[in-house]
Design a protein around this motif. Structure first.
Motif, PDB file in Angstrom:
ATOM      1  N   PHE A   1       0.836  -1.201   0.000  1.00  0.00           N
ATOM      2  CA  PHE A   1       0.000   0.000   0.000  1.00  0.00           C
ATOM      3  C   PHE A   1       0.877   1.260   0.000  1.00  0.00           C
ATOM      4  CE2 PHE A   1      -2.393   3.156   2.647  1.00  0.00           C
ATOM      5  CZ  PHE A   1      -3.375   3.442   1.714  1.00  0.00           C
TER       6      PHE A   1
ATOM      7  N   CYS B   1       1.000   4.042  -2.964  1.00  0.00           N
ATOM      8  CA  CYS B   1       0.680   5.445  -2.692  1.00  0.00           C
ATOM      9  C   CYS B   1       1.867   6.350  -2.980  1.00  0.00           C
ATOM     10  CB  CYS B   1       0.252   5.613  -1.233  1.00  0.00           C
ATOM     11  SG  CYS B   1      -1.346   4.909  -0.932  1.00  0.00           S
TER      12      CYS B   1
ATOM     13  N   TYR C   1       1.610  12.301  -9.077  1.00  0.00           N
ATOM     14  CA  TYR C   1       0.746  13.463  -8.850  1.00  0.00           C
ATOM     15  C   TYR C   1       1.579  14.744  -8.813  1.00  0.00           C
ATOM     16  CZ  TYR C   1      -3.178  16.094  -6.881  1.00  0.00           C
ATOM     17  OH  TYR C   1      -4.183  17.004  -6.677  1.00  0.00           O
TER      18      TYR C   1
ATOM     19  N   PHE D   1      -0.260  24.495  -4.468  1.00  0.00           N
ATOM     20  CA  PHE D   1      -1.032  23.727  -3.494  1.00  0.00           C
ATOM     21  C   PHE D   1      -1.066  22.243  -3.853  1.00  0.00           C
ATOM     22  CE2 PHE D   1      -5.029  22.720  -1.119  1.00  0.00           C
ATOM     23  CZ  PHE D   1      -4.532  23.020   0.145  1.00  0.00           C
ATOM     24  N   PRO D   2      -1.357  21.881  -5.126  1.00  0.00           N
ATOM     25  CA  PRO D   2      -1.286  20.451  -5.466  1.00  0.00           C
ATOM     26  C   PRO D   2       0.086  19.855  -5.198  1.00  0.00           C
ATOM     27  CG  PRO D   2      -2.372  21.654  -7.216  1.00  0.00           C
ATOM     28  CD  PRO D   2      -1.874  22.679  -6.250  1.00  0.00           C
TER      29      PRO D   2
ATOM     30  N   MET E   1       2.210  20.798  -2.882  1.00  0.00           N
ATOM     31  CA  MET E   1       2.304  20.617  -1.429  1.00  0.00           C
ATOM     32  C   MET E   1       1.579  19.350  -0.981  1.00  0.00           C
ATOM     33  SD  MET E   1       1.698  24.563  -0.260  1.00  0.00           S
ATOM     34  CE  MET E   1       0.809  24.146   1.213  1.00  0.00           C
ATOM     35  N   ILE E   2       0.372  19.150  -1.515  1.00  0.00           N
ATOM     36  CA  ILE E   2      -0.404  17.949  -1.153  1.00  0.00           C
ATOM     37  C   ILE E   2       0.370  16.695  -1.537  1.00  0.00           C
ATOM     38  CG2 ILE E   2      -2.526  16.658  -1.599  1.00  0.00           C
ATOM     39  CD1 ILE E   2      -3.807  19.371  -2.288  1.00  0.00           C
TER      40      ILE E   2
ATOM     41  N   VAL F   1       3.243  16.053   0.905  1.00  0.00           N
ATOM     42  CA  VAL F   1       2.785  15.503   2.192  1.00  0.00           C
ATOM     43  C   VAL F   1       2.369  14.044   2.011  1.00  0.00           C
ATOM     44  CG1 VAL F   1       1.128  15.713   4.066  1.00  0.00           C
ATOM     45  CG2 VAL F   1       2.077  17.766   3.033  1.00  0.00           C
ATOM     46  N   ALA F   2       1.635  13.761   0.911  1.00  0.00           N
ATOM     47  CA  ALA F   2       1.190  12.382   0.667  1.00  0.00           C
ATOM     48  C   ALA F   2       2.386  11.465   0.493  1.00  0.00           C
ATOM     49  CB  ALA F   2       0.290  12.334  -0.573  1.00  0.00           C
TER      50      ALA F   2
ATOM     51  N   CYS G   1       3.857  10.738   3.904  1.00  0.00           N
ATOM     52  CA  CYS G   1       3.023   9.778   4.640  1.00  0.00           C
ATOM     53  C   CYS G   1       3.206   8.363   4.086  1.00  0.00           C
ATOM     54  CB  CYS G   1       1.546  10.152   4.541  1.00  0.00           C
ATOM     55  SG  CYS G   1       1.163  11.690   5.350  1.00  0.00           S
ATOM     56  N   SER G   2       3.238   8.245   2.744  1.00  0.00           N
ATOM     57  CA  SER G   2       3.391   6.922   2.136  1.00  0.00           C
ATOM     58  C   SER G   2       4.717   6.306   2.552  1.00  0.00           C
ATOM     59  CB  SER G   2       3.348   7.020   0.609  1.00  0.00           C
ATOM     60  OG  SER G   2       2.292   7.825   0.198  1.00  0.00           O
TER      61      SER G   2
ATOM     62  N   ILE H   1       6.344   6.871   5.274  1.00  0.00           N
ATOM     63  CA  ILE H   1       6.262   6.438   6.680  1.00  0.00           C
ATOM     64  C   ILE H   1       5.529   5.095   6.775  1.00  0.00           C
ATOM     65  CG2 ILE H   1       5.313   6.983   8.957  1.00  0.00           C
ATOM     66  CD1 ILE H   1       5.752   9.953   8.267  1.00  0.00           C
ATOM     67  N   ILE H   2       4.421   4.963   6.018  1.00  0.00           N
ATOM     68  CA  ILE H   2       3.666   3.709   6.044  1.00  0.00           C
ATOM     69  C   ILE H   2       4.538   2.565   5.537  1.00  0.00           C
ATOM     70  CG2 ILE H   2       1.668   2.486   5.075  1.00  0.00           C
ATOM     71  CD1 ILE H   2       0.277   5.256   4.977  1.00  0.00           C
TER      72      ILE H   2
END
Lengths: 152, 507
Positions: free
Chosen positions: A7, A11, A18, A39-40, A42-43, A46-47, A50-51, A53-54
């Motif tokens: 996963f 991601c 993206y 802004f996209p 930046m998103i 961050v994503a 997070c990915s 880290i997962i």
């Protein structure tokens, strides 16, 4: 463990794509200080974090269902996709009876119940939507009726 | 005085026969939706939104209908908690702890009446709280500029995400997925397409209703296929329903305490009804001397979470109406309703559309009394509804979802997208990735970006502008705290859920 690693990897790939896609956004000469790209991006960043880290710290695996249940889920998804395409040409009644029957059978595998649920839901919901709520619902689609009249 | 005049205006709208009729219908549908396992307040309200829109109801009527459904679902959730030991919706989880043991002792009727009265008490308290607090908060909200709004949206993501998942990275990722989807479509300041992949269907962006119905309703169907509808067992039979006056009187203080706790838990952005009922139950357990009887059918253990959950449901409307920031999954869905109706929530709503706000508040008050009547003397009707088997209910929910979304746009593409969201929701929930932040991201993404861009225009590109006011700094601190704190509180918060699984096993 494995589930979260897959996963996370999926991601992470999507986040990077993206971000790449966000850099391609066309900007107009009349732009504000931030512009449509920031802004996209930046998103996406961050994503991606997070990915990662997962991916690095996966949770224990969830209890995945057996292959047979995945089969049932696949049948349900395919039925719903077919329903999406057929709702317009065939109208409400016939696809609803079939798809509701299929879903019912996947939840509780009893043929008679499933047929009953399909027919009952199709006709019952049609009357509720059409006459009690006054939605403009088409019982039998025009393409279907045209095809029938041609064959007769 | 102003409040009384406003309320009078509200009642003049809410007491019209048509609005009253809608409130009654909403309460009835809502209680059914709440009672049925597999249909909770968020997916129940979600599948009804497209239908209300297609029926062409005006803003006030649609809001009255849907908030009645929302309140009704909060009442209804307890019915299956008590009778089947299955929470009808997530906030009703805590009610199973003492409600089901009471039912097994032959006190099902008493538990239903007591929890109905507790629900009424909590909801009434919260509605009065809403009347007092919302106009005050709306005045404060006038002070909010782009920097404050940006921080506020961040706060909503942080607290909602922090509470919703066991893994902060997954919660944050969910918020990013939602925000990323919101970016698709035409950019509202330059008018150029963004991230559409040249697909014409995506030019208008992804309709948030499609995402909501997909993630909430269709995902639920997949979960029922996985479990083969095993959860739909018939539990305890309900005997004669009598009103246990003494039990109700004994729980008076419990209800008051729980309502206060629940209301404030609901007002916090991101916390919502589940936290409200949880905190109310834990507080009640801590206050009472006979702690051991909790979990074994203590009536106070039934009254506390129900008062807490209904108070939180009302409290969650405060930030939603005054700031446009929902406090829970279901209020996120209600925000989607407001946006569909072209109503912008926020401080200006109170000044520009008083008939909407006060009509809504007045009908909430009326809905409470309707619900009390439906849920105490007429509770038996809803017990019959529980016997609808999953193999009829879930296909029915799917078909209603399809008709609803199809009647909005008439496009097969939206239906496909909805199925895709349903499948995505299944995998995400399996992997313990919360889906509510995704919805919040899709709903708030464009506004969050606009706040950022307006702020940067005002400050001419100076990023420190985001931290330029005390309110903004306070919101940033709260956001970070709300995201980090659950990591440390987790051990404390997760205990009762382990407890429920234990009772499930032993039963």
């Amino acid at each position: 463990m494995a589930s979260d690693r897959i996963f996370g990897l999926v991601c992470l790939t999507i986040s990077l794509l993206y971000i790449a896609a966000s850099f391609q956004i066309r900007t107009s000469f009349l732009s504000d200080p931030v512009g449509p790209k920031s802004f996209p991006i930046m998103i996406g960043v961050v994503a991606a974090i997070c990915s990662a880290i997962i991916l690095a710290k996966p949770d224990p695996d969830p209890a995945w269902p057996k292959a047979k249940i995945f089969g049932a889920l696949a049948v349900a998804v395919i039925a719903l996709i077919a329903y999406s395409y057929l709702l317009k040409p065939l109208g409400f009644l016939i696809p609803t009876a079939i798809v509701a029957g299929i879903l019912s059978f996947q939840i509780s595998p009893k043929k008679i119940n499933a047929i009953g649920a399909g027919l009952g839901l199709s006709i019952g919901l049609y009357f509720i939507f059409k006459f009690a709520l006054g939605l403009s619902l088409v019982g039998f689609g025009k393409p279907l009726l045209a095809a029938l009249s041609l064959s007769i | 005085m102003e409040t009384i005049a406003n309320l009078a205006l509200g009642f003049s709208i809410a007491l019209s026969p048509y609005t009253l009729f809608l409130a009654v219908v909403g309460c009835f549908l809502g209680t059914i939706i709440g009672a049925l396992p597999g249909l909770g307040p968020s997916n129940g309200v979600a599948i009804l939104i497209p239908l209300t829109f297609t029926l062409g109801l005006d803003a006030t009527s649609a809001l009255v209908l849907m908030t009645s459904v929302y309140y009704g679902a909060m009442y209804g959730g307890r019915i299956s908690s008590i009778l089947l030991n299955i929470p009808g919706d997530e906030p009703a989880l805590m009610t199973t702890l003492d409600g089901y043991p009471m039912a097994k002792k032959g006190q099902a009727g008493e538990a239903l009446v007591l929890s109905g009265v507790a629900s009424f008490f909590g909801a009434l308290f919260a509605t009065i709280g809403l009347i007092i607090l919302a106009p005050l908060l709306a005045k404060v909200a006038y002070l909010f500029g782009p920097a404050e709004y940006f921080a506020l949206y961040l706060l909503a993501f942080c607290t909602l995400g922090g509470m919703a998942s066991n893994n902060q990275a997954k919660a944050a990722l969910a918020a990013c997925i939602g925000l990323a989807i919101a970016m698709i479509g035409l950019d509202n300041s330059s008018g150029l397409p963004r991230l559409t992949g040249n697909n014409l269907h995506l030019m208008d962006g992804v309709d948030f209703l499609v995402a909501i119905v997909g993630l909430f309703a269709i995902t639920e169907v997949f979960f029922f296929i996985e479990s083969h509808g095993k959860d739909s067992a018939i539990g305890v039979k309900l005997g004669k329903v009598t009103i246990p006056f003494k039990m109700i009187a004994d729980s008076g203080w419990t209800m008051l305490r729980s309502s206060v706790i629940g209301f404030f838990a609901g007002v916090l952005p991101g916390a919502g009804a589940s936290l409200g009922s949880f905190m109310a139950y834990m507080a009640e357990k801590a206050v009472n001397k006979d702690q051991d009887s909790f979990g074994k059918g203590n009536p106070r253990g039934v009254a506390a979470p129900e008062a807490g959950n209904n108070a939180a449901a009302g409290g969650a409307l405060v930030p939603m109406l005054t700031l446009g920031v929902p406090g829970s999954g279901t209020t996120a869905v209600l925000l989607a309703l407001l946006m569909t109706l072209n109503i912008t929530p926020g401080p200006t709503l109170f000044a520009d559309r008083p008939e909407v706000v006060w009509g809504l508040i007045a009908s909430l008050l009326i809905a409470n009394f309707v619900l009390l009547i439906m849920n105490v003397p007429m509770v038996k009707i809803f017990v019959y509804v529980l016997q609808v088997p999953a193999w009829v209910l879930l296909p029915g929910v799917t078909m209603v979802s399809f008709v609803g979304i199809y009647s909005l746009s008439g496009s097969y593409f939206d239906l496909l997208l909805m199925v895709a969201f349903g499948a995505l929701g299944y995998f995400l929930r399996k992997l313990d990735v919360p889906t509510v932040p995704i919805i919040l991201g899709i709903l708030l993404g464009n506004q969050m970006e606009n706040a950022l861009r307006r702020g940067m225009v005002l400050s001419d590109g100076d990023w420190t502008f985001l931290f330029s006011s005390p309110i903004a700094i306070g919101l940033w601190i709260a956001a970070i705290g709300g995201f980090v704190a659950p990591m440390f509180l987790r051990n404390l918060l997760k205990k009762p859920q382990g407890h429920t699984t234990e009772t499930d096993l032993t039963d």
